[in-house]
Design a protein around this motif. Structure first.
Motif, PDB file in Angstrom:
ATOM      1  N   PRO A 201     -17.445  -2.575  11.204  1.00 44.70           N
ATOM      2  CA  PRO A 201     -16.081  -2.675  10.673  1.00 44.70           C
ATOM      3  C   PRO A 201     -15.580  -1.334  10.137  1.00 44.70           C
ATOM      4  O   PRO A 201     -16.343  -0.570   9.560  1.00 44.70           O
ATOM      5  CB  PRO A 201     -16.218  -3.691   9.525  1.00 44.70           C
ATOM      6  N   ALA A 202     -14.298  -1.068  10.375  1.00 43.28           N
ATOM      7  CA  ALA A 202     -13.675   0.139   9.817  1.00 43.28           C
ATOM      8  C   ALA A 202     -13.566  -0.050   8.309  1.00 43.28           C
ATOM      9  O   ALA A 202     -13.436  -1.168   7.821  1.00 43.28           O
ATOM     10  CB  ALA A 202     -12.291   0.315  10.421  1.00 43.28           C
ATOM     11  N   SER A 203     -13.672   1.033   7.566  1.00 46.94           N
ATOM     12  CA  SER A 203     -13.470   0.945   6.113  1.00 46.94           C
ATOM     13  C   SER A 203     -12.141   1.606   5.798  1.00 46.94           C
ATOM     14  O   SER A 203     -11.861   2.703   6.250  1.00 46.94           O
ATOM     15  CB  SER A 203     -14.626   1.619   5.378  1.00 46.94           C
ATOM     16  N   ARG A 204     -11.321   0.912   5.027  1.00 46.85           N
ATOM     17  CA  ARG A 204      -9.932   1.341   4.812  1.00 46.85           C
ATOM     18  C   ARG A 204      -9.788   2.242   3.586  1.00 46.85           C
ATOM     19  O   ARG A 204      -8.752   2.233   2.901  1.00 46.85           O
ATOM     20  CB  ARG A 204      -9.044   0.108   4.680  1.00 46.85           C
ATOM     21  N   VAL A 205     -10.825   3.012   3.322  1.00 48.62           N
ATOM     22  CA  VAL A 205     -10.909   3.831   2.116  1.00 48.62           C
ATOM     23  C   VAL A 205      -9.808   4.895   2.061  1.00 48.62           C
ATOM     24  O   VAL A 205      -9.110   5.035   1.053  1.00 48.62           O
ATOM     25  CB  VAL A 205     -12.307   4.504   2.058  1.00 48.62           C
ATOM     26  N   GLU A 206      -9.633   5.634   3.156  1.00 48.40           N
ATOM     27  CA  GLU A 206      -8.683   6.755   3.140  1.00 48.40           C
ATOM     28  C   GLU A 206      -7.236   6.237   3.104  1.00 48.40           C
ATOM     29  O   GLU A 206      -6.379   6.790   2.409  1.00 48.40           O
ATOM     30  CB  GLU A 206      -8.906   7.682   4.344  1.00 48.40           C
ATOM     31  N   PHE A 207      -6.983   5.176   3.854  1.00 49.92           N
ATOM     32  CA  PHE A 207      -5.657   4.556   3.823  1.00 49.92           C
ATOM     33  C   PHE A 207      -5.325   4.093   2.404  1.00 49.92           C
ATOM     34  O   PHE A 207      -4.224   4.332   1.894  1.00 49.92           O
ATOM     35  CB  PHE A 207      -5.611   3.382   4.805  1.00 49.92           C
ATOM     36  N   ALA A 208      -6.288   3.435   1.763  1.00 53.29           N
ATOM     37  CA  ALA A 208      -6.047   2.917   0.409  1.00 53.29           C
ATOM     38  C   ALA A 208      -5.736   4.055  -0.558  1.00 53.29           C
ATOM     39  O   ALA A 208      -4.808   3.977  -1.369  1.00 53.29           O
ATOM     40  CB  ALA A 208      -7.268   2.128  -0.071  1.00 53.29           C
ATOM     41  N   ARG A 209      -6.517   5.110  -0.448  1.00 52.94           N
ATOM     42  CA  ARG A 209      -6.318   6.223  -1.380  1.00 52.94           C
ATOM     43  C   ARG A 209      -4.952   6.876  -1.173  1.00 52.94           C
ATOM     44  O   ARG A 209      -4.244   7.196  -2.120  1.00 52.94           O
ATOM     45  CB  ARG A 209      -7.432   7.248  -1.207  1.00 52.94           C
ATOM     46  N   ALA A 210      -4.575   7.054   0.096  1.00 51.16           N
ATOM     47  CA  ALA A 210      -3.270   7.663   0.392  1.00 51.16           C
ATOM     48  C   ALA A 210      -2.134   6.771  -0.096  1.00 51.16           C
ATOM     49  O   ALA A 210      -1.147   7.247  -0.682  1.00 51.16           O
ATOM     50  CB  ALA A 210      -3.148   7.917   1.902  1.00 51.16           C
ATOM     51  N   LEU A 211      -2.281   5.474   0.108  1.00 55.63           N
ATOM     52  CA  LEU A 211      -1.233   4.544  -0.288  1.00 55.63           C
ATOM     53  C   LEU A 211      -1.134   4.460  -1.820  1.00 55.63           C
ATOM     54  O   LEU A 211      -0.033   4.383  -2.387  1.00 55.63           O
ATOM     55  CB  LEU A 211      -1.519   3.166   0.314  1.00 55.63           C
ATOM     56  N   ALA A 212      -2.299   4.498  -2.493  1.00 54.45           N
ATOM     57  CA  ALA A 212      -2.298   4.428  -3.960  1.00 54.45           C
ATOM     58  C   ALA A 212      -1.560   5.620  -4.561  1.00 54.45           C
ATOM     59  O   ALA A 212      -0.924   5.502  -5.616  1.00 54.45           O
ATOM     60  CB  ALA A 212      -3.731   4.370  -4.490  1.00 54.45           C
ATOM     61  N   ALA A 213      -1.636   6.752  -3.872  1.00 52.28           N
ATOM     62  CA  ALA A 213      -0.969   7.958  -4.377  1.00 52.28           C
ATOM     63  C   ALA A 213       0.550   7.801  -4.385  1.00 52.28           C
ATOM     64  O   ALA A 213       1.250   8.488  -5.128  1.00 52.28           O
ATOM     65  CB  ALA A 213      -1.377   9.174  -3.535  1.00 52.28           C
ATOM     66  N   THR A 214       1.071   6.871  -3.563  1.00 53.70           N
ATOM     67  CA  THR A 214       2.523   6.650  -3.525  1.00 53.70           C
ATOM     68  C   THR A 214       2.946   5.524  -4.473  1.00 53.70           C
ATOM     69  O   THR A 214       4.127   5.177  -4.516  1.00 53.70           O
ATOM     70  CB  THR A 214       2.994   6.285  -2.094  1.00 53.70           C
ATOM     71  N   HIS A 215       2.001   4.972  -5.211  1.00 53.23           N
ATOM     72  CA  HIS A 215       2.267   3.876  -6.160  1.00 53.23           C
ATOM     73  C   HIS A 215       3.021   2.725  -5.487  1.00 53.23           C
ATOM     74  O   HIS A 215       3.933   2.145  -6.076  1.00 53.23           O
ATOM     75  CB  HIS A 215       3.050   4.400  -7.370  1.00 53.23           C
ATOM     76  N   ALA A 216       2.624   2.400  -4.261  1.00 52.58           N
ATOM     77  CA  ALA A 216       3.355   1.405  -3.487  1.00 52.58           C
ATOM     78  C   ALA A 216       2.793  -0.005  -3.629  1.00 52.58           C
ATOM     79  O   ALA A 216       3.388  -0.951  -3.127  1.00 52.58           O
ATOM     80  CB  ALA A 216       3.337   1.803  -2.001  1.00 52.58           C
ATOM     81  N   VAL A 217       1.670  -0.180  -4.311  1.00 52.69           N
ATOM     82  CA  VAL A 217       0.965  -1.465  -4.260  1.00 52.69           C
ATOM     83  C   VAL A 217       0.907  -2.134  -5.633  1.00 52.69           C
ATOM     84  O   VAL A 217       0.575  -1.504  -6.630  1.00 52.69           O
ATOM     85  CB  VAL A 217      -0.459  -1.254  -3.689  1.00 52.69           C
ATOM     86  N   HIS A 218       1.243  -3.408  -5.682  1.00 49.97           N
ATOM     87  CA  HIS A 218       1.165  -4.194  -6.928  1.00 49.97           C
ATOM     88  C   HIS A 218      -0.182  -4.872  -7.124  1.00 49.97           C
ATOM     89  O   HIS A 218      -0.640  -5.040  -8.256  1.00 49.97           O
ATOM     90  CB  HIS A 218       2.262  -5.264  -6.945  1.00 49.97           C
ATOM     91  N   ALA A 219      -0.812  -5.308  -6.029  1.00 51.82           N
ATOM     92  CA  ALA A 219      -2.097  -5.998  -6.118  1.00 51.82           C
ATOM     93  C   ALA A 219      -2.815  -5.873  -4.775  1.00 51.82           C
ATOM     94  O   ALA A 219      -2.173  -5.714  -3.734  1.00 51.82           O
ATOM     95  CB  ALA A 219      -1.909  -7.480  -6.469  1.00 51.82           C
ATOM     96  N   ALA A 220      -4.139  -5.949  -4.823  1.00 55.78           N
ATOM     97  CA  ALA A 220      -4.923  -5.802  -3.588  1.00 55.78           C
ATOM     98  C   ALA A 220      -6.233  -6.568  -3.703  1.00 55.78           C
ATOM     99  O   ALA A 220      -6.751  -6.788  -4.800  1.00 55.78           O
ATOM    100  CB  ALA A 220      -5.211  -4.322  -3.320  1.00 55.78           C
ATOM    101  N   ILE A 221      -6.759  -6.960  -2.544  1.00 53.97           N
ATOM    102  CA  ILE A 221      -8.061  -7.623  -2.467  1.00 53.97           C
ATOM    103  C   ILE A 221      -8.603  -7.336  -1.077  1.00 53.97           C
ATOM    104  O   ILE A 221      -7.822  -7.089  -0.152  1.00 53.97           O
ATOM    105  CB  ILE A 221      -7.927  -9.151  -2.712  1.00 53.97           C
TER     106      ILE A 221
END
Lengths: 335, 335
Positions: A201-221
């Protein structure tokens, strides 16, 4: 073939450590009583643990030892991605039979280490214990996250969009295809993408980090029990519901073909128990473009599936406008 | 009696978490994908992991569930003490049978949490997996240490004194007495100190931290395989030998009485496989008084057993001046 019983615990540990590559931020690495690590100033520490048990999480022979190690790494990497943390250091605790070849252990460790290294983390400690029954591996993964960019399950609001990475259900489909056809067939078949979703399985680590930098996410799991179950966890924690639209569901012809071949309903894979290690995100509508752009930049498939509601239910809206409540059943070990 | 199979994974986790007490430095605690922790600025992070397997590390019935949890905590606390770190956060990964009562799990978790809390640490995460064979518990313990006060196995020099906390061999003696007499007898018998050494080992965390502050220690290791074996590990890492004097060996009449009763040689317990979770320290001769004073202040028994030598051998000097080389045999799971 040299077995653990032939060389003993300490020589086995030496052979495992010999194949390791030192990682960054390690003051004292494997082989001492504890690892000593250099955290980044100003960052928080994130930590998660996940285990695989032989005969429960994997059937011997379905995965190579390298794949098994890498998949355990992916399970933990996914948990850190779900809080937008950067993976840094892992500790691996293993229960192994005395008759297991040392080469098997070294390969599992290499699979783990390679998968972690691909995302900047290294193995810094571990433990080797003898078992007489099924073998097991338990990884603890330590990462770092900026205090103002941590995602949790709590924080989704009515009106937020619900997005998912990848193609939910592919891991379950891949496992079903391996079970039916054997893993030898997987490499060269049309269902290779399903096999890979399960085995690597791909790990979405880099996507998550990039997205978090834009403060675009309210909740995640992360999706490790199954999409409906994990969506339920997020909704419970955030005290919201979700309305999902069939029309927005990602097309996945490979999975549909596999479902037809296996004579099962593809939605059982998509919604039901499947440990895809993908991310489920709740984001405000105005962040849609930022999320899509971050996904494109990271090469991560991202689909907006629907939106959060005030009613605390999971509702599926068909193409014909029909509405039905989704069962939240995911994988439960003990029932 | 409610079993895991009756309530399922998620309800079981809820019941375990309900008995937990939040600890310091935790931004996101148990129940999310990862814990998020607030490290102390300027400190390094220390991390260790240790596991117990049913039938290998413990026999069902020898320990209560509270004791079992506390003993696993002690195993990990001891590893952190051996690098002079302050324990802070634990993650517990468990493999459990579906028919295990939920009360058993809650007690193990409480035993763990209480033992960690006594030294300032709390449980912040975990994982629950089903097993069909023997159960197991794997704890990862994260701590902090000052960059200039970290102890490792490496650094002992010829001429350094070798000191040990507590009474080596008591854990093996206690286990032998429990095996022979049953644990029901342990509470009110003359061998209670041996029983406690096995069932509720002291953790030398505060002593280690106080001693590290005086910069009195060149090298350290915890005694978890057996004194001769762990002394061997320290000597190998530091490239020194050790000469130990029988005359300086700590008097332990309780252990001697147990050895007589069991018809074994007490030195087999003292030197051989025994997981006492005590500390072995190498310190310069001029630090002797500081070490003795720190031990007194912490209420920790401390004995100077001998000194490091240039020859890389473990030599035992009898009261009569006779010399013999010690076998390094400790506990090895796989041989």
């Amino acid at each position: 073939m040299t077995r653990l019983a032939d060389i003993g615990e300490f020589e086995a540990i030496q052979r495992i450590l010999a194949s390791r590559v030192p990682g960054p931020g390690v003051a004292v690495g494997p082989g001492d009583d504890a690892a000593v690590l250099r955290p980044t100033e100003g960052m928080r520490v994130a930590a998660t643990t996940d285990a695989f048990v032989e005969g429960v999480h994997y059937r011997p022979g379905d995965l190579t030892d390298l794949e098994l190690g890498a998949r355990l790494a992916a399970a933990n990497l996914s948990d850190l991605a779900a809080c937008a943390a950067t993976p840094r250091w892992g500790l691996i605790s293993m229960g192994v039979r005395a008759e297991t070849p040392i080469a098997t252990l070294v390969d599992r460790d290499r699979g783990l280490a390679q998968a972690l290294r691909a995302h900047g983390a290294s193995l810094v400690g571990g433990n080797l214990a003898k078992v007489q029954g099924p073998e097991w591996m338990s990884l603890t993964l330590i990462g770092e996250c900026a205090p103002d960019r941590v995602w949790t399950r709590l924080g989704a609001r009515p009106g937020d969009l619900i997005a998912v990475t990848g193609y939910p259900g592919r891991a379950a489909a891949g496992l079903a295809m391996i079970t039916a056809n054997g893993r030898a067939a997987a490499g060269a078949e049309w269902w290779t993408p399903l096999y890979l979703a399960y085995a690597a399985p791909a790990s979405r680590v880099e996507f998550a980090r990039a997205l978090a930098a834009t403060h675009a996410v309210h909740a995640a799991i992360d999706v490790s029990d199954g999409l409906a179950a994990d969506l339920g966890h997020l909704c419970d924690a955030s005290e919201v519901g979700v309305e999902l639209r069939e029309a927005d569901w990602p097309d996945d012809p490979v999975m549909v073909r596999a479902a037809t071949e296996r004579g099962v309903d593809a939605t059982r894979w998509a919604w039901g128990p499947s440990d895809d290690y993908e991310l489920l995100l709740a984001l405000p509508a105005e962040a849609r473009e930022r999320a899509v752009e971050a996904a494109r930049a990271a090469g991560t498939p991202l689909t907006i599936l629907g939106a959060c509601t005030q009613l605390e239910t999971l509702v599926w809206v068909g193409r014909d406008g029909s509405r039905r409540e989704l069962p939240r059943a995911g994988y439960d070990h003990f029932r």
